[in-house]
Design a protein around this motif. Structure first.
Motif, mmCIF file in Angstrom:
data_model
loop_
_atom_site.group_PDB
_atom_site.id
_atom_site.type_symbol
_atom_site.label_atom_id
_atom_site.label_comp_id
_atom_site.label_asym_id
_atom_site.label_seq_id
_atom_site.Cartn_x
_atom_site.Cartn_y
_atom_site.Cartn_z
ATOM 1 N N GLN A 146 0.846 -1.183 0.000
ATOM 2 C CA GLN A 146 0.000 0.000 0.000
ATOM 3 C C GLN A 146 0.888 1.242 0.000
ATOM 4 N N VAL A 147 0.612 2.145 -0.909
ATOM 5 C CA VAL A 147 1.419 3.346 -1.052
ATOM 6 C C VAL A 147 0.901 4.435 -0.129
ATOM 7 N N GLN A 148 1.823 5.112 0.523
ATOM 8 C CA GLN A 148 1.475 6.264 1.349
ATOM 9 C C GLN A 148 2.355 7.440 0.967
ATOM 10 N N LEU A 149 1.758 8.618 0.926
ATOM 11 C CA LEU A 149 2.494 9.861 0.763
ATOM 12 C C LEU A 149 2.267 10.679 2.020
ATOM 13 N N VAL A 150 3.353 11.073 2.661
ATOM 14 C CA VAL A 150 3.260 11.798 3.917
ATOM 15 C C VAL A 150 3.947 13.147 3.765
ATOM 16 N N GLU A 151 3.155 14.201 3.982
ATOM 17 C CA GLU A 151 3.682 15.562 3.883
ATOM 18 C C GLU A 151 4.097 16.070 5.260
ATOM 19 N N SER A 152 5.025 17.006 5.260
ATOM 20 C CA SER A 152 5.413 17.689 6.485
ATOM 21 C C SER A 152 5.916 19.078 6.132
ATOM 22 N N GLY A 153 5.968 19.945 7.149
ATOM 23 C CA GLY A 153 6.556 21.263 6.960
ATOM 24 C C GLY A 153 5.575 22.418 6.909
ATOM 25 N N GLY A 154 4.287 22.132 6.945
ATOM 26 C CA GLY A 154 3.322 23.213 6.936
ATOM 27 C C GLY A 154 3.317 23.956 8.258
ATOM 28 N N GLY A 155 2.616 25.085 8.279
ATOM 29 C CA GLY A 155 2.531 25.856 9.504
ATOM 30 C C GLY A 155 2.093 27.271 9.247
ATOM 31 N N LEU A 156 2.292 28.099 10.246
ATOM 32 C CA LEU A 156 1.915 29.508 10.196
ATOM 33 C C LEU A 156 3.163 30.353 9.978
ATOM 34 N N VAL A 157 3.083 31.270 9.024
ATOM 35 C CA VAL A 157 4.215 32.143 8.726
ATOM 36 C C VAL A 157 3.694 33.517 8.363
ATOM 37 N N GLN A 158 4.485 34.534 8.631
ATOM 38 C CA GLN A 158 4.095 35.885 8.257
ATOM 39 C C GLN A 158 4.355 36.123 6.775
ATOM 40 N N ALA A 159 3.606 37.039 6.216
ATOM 41 C CA ALA A 159 3.816 37.409 4.811
ATOM 42 C C ALA A 159 5.265 37.817 4.601
ATOM 43 N N GLY A 160 5.834 37.344 3.507
ATOM 44 C CA GLY A 160 7.230 37.593 3.204
ATOM 45 C C GLY A 160 8.163 36.520 3.712
ATOM 46 N N GLY A 161 7.630 35.626 4.532
ATOM 47 C CA GLY A 161 8.442 34.570 5.098
ATOM 48 C C GLY A 161 8.583 33.374 4.179
ATOM 49 N N SER A 162 9.210 32.327 4.710
ATOM 50 C CA SER A 162 9.504 31.130 3.935
ATOM 51 C C SER A 162 9.108 29.874 4.694
ATOM 52 N N LEU A 163 8.788 28.849 3.950
ATOM 53 C CA LEU A 163 8.536 27.513 4.482
ATOM 54 C C LEU A 163 9.036 26.505 3.465
ATOM 55 N N THR A 164 9.398 25.337 3.964
ATOM 56 C CA THR A 164 9.759 24.233 3.081
ATOM 57 C C THR A 164 8.880 23.038 3.394
ATOM 58 N N LEU A 165 8.192 22.558 2.393
ATOM 59 C CA LEU A 165 7.378 21.357 2.520
ATOM 60 C C LEU A 165 8.158 20.152 2.027
ATOM 61 N N SER A 166 7.923 19.019 2.666
ATOM 62 C CA SER A 166 8.546 17.760 2.252
ATOM 63 C C SER A 166 7.458 16.709 2.105
ATOM 64 N N CYS A 167 7.708 15.771 1.228
ATOM 65 C CA CYS A 167 6.773 14.662 1.030
ATOM 66 C C CYS A 167 7.587 13.406 0.723
ATOM 67 N N VAL A 168 7.281 12.354 1.449
ATOM 68 C CA VAL A 168 7.947 11.073 1.235
ATOM 69 C C VAL A 168 6.909 10.032 0.853
ATOM 70 N N ALA A 169 7.187 9.329 -0.219
ATOM 71 C CA ALA A 169 6.330 8.234 -0.649
ATOM 72 C C ALA A 169 6.917 6.917 -0.171
ATOM 73 N N SER A 170 6.057 6.045 0.317
ATOM 74 C CA SER A 170 6.514 4.744 0.794
ATOM 75 C C SER A 170 5.559 3.659 0.334
ATOM 76 N N GLY A 171 6.022 2.424 0.403
ATOM 77 C CA GLY A 171 5.233 1.290 -0.051
ATOM 78 C C GLY A 171 6.008 0.505 -1.084
ATOM 79 N N ASN A 172 5.329 -0.390 -1.739
ATOM 80 C CA ASN A 172 5.977 -1.248 -2.722
ATOM 81 C C ASN A 172 6.090 -0.508 -4.060
ATOM 82 N N ILE A 173 6.900 0.535 -4.063
ATOM 83 C CA ILE A 173 7.017 1.413 -5.224
ATOM 84 C C ILE A 173 8.010 0.849 -6.222
ATOM 85 N N GLN A 174 7.571 0.728 -7.460
ATOM 86 C CA GLN A 174 8.433 0.203 -8.512
ATOM 87 C C GLN A 174 9.086 1.320 -9.326
#
Length: 120
Positions: A1-29
């Motif tokens: 079973q494939v899963q995609l898990v995101e991380s890195g979201g949140g609250l930031v002020q205008a002009g700021g920066s964030l980095t999102l990450s996503c990892v896929a797992s499972g029997n990926i070919q």
């Protein structure tokens, strides 16, 4: 079973920066494309950026010059560096991957989303 898990979201002020990450797992070919979509309340889900296994990237006009997508397909991972954030970037951000798993052909898989809130 494939899963995609995101991380890195949140609250930031205008002009700021964030980095999102996503990892896929499972029997990926194999992974063809990984990307990020977003959906704000009352609006349709829209493409933010995606990247192919060959390294070709594509961006929505609204984020060009501010966001950068990168991928480490050996680790089934995609990143979204978001700079100069604006209140209108506030959305739930979803990771998507077009990949093959098990004995199946390529299909789209989605993460559950991570909320990005940009305050003015």
């Amino acid at each position: 079973q494939v899963q995609l898990v995101e991380s890195g979201g949140g609250l930031v002020q205008a002009g700021g920066s964030l980095t999102l990450s996503c990892v896929a797992s499972g029997n990926i070919q194999g992974i063809n494309t990984m990307g990020w979509y977003r959906q704000a309340p009352g609006r349709q889900r829209e493409l933010v950026a995606d990247i192919t296994s060959g390294g070709r990237s594509n961006y929505a006009d609204s984020v060009k010059g501010r966001f950068t997508i990168s991928g480490d397909f050996a680790k089934n991972t995609v990143y979204l560096q978001m700079n100069s954030l604006k209140p209108e970037d506030t959305s739930v951000y979803y990771c998507m991957s077009d990949l093959s798993a098990g004995y199946g052909g390529p299909m789209d898989y989605w993460g559950e989303g991570t909320l990005v809130t940009v305050s003015s």
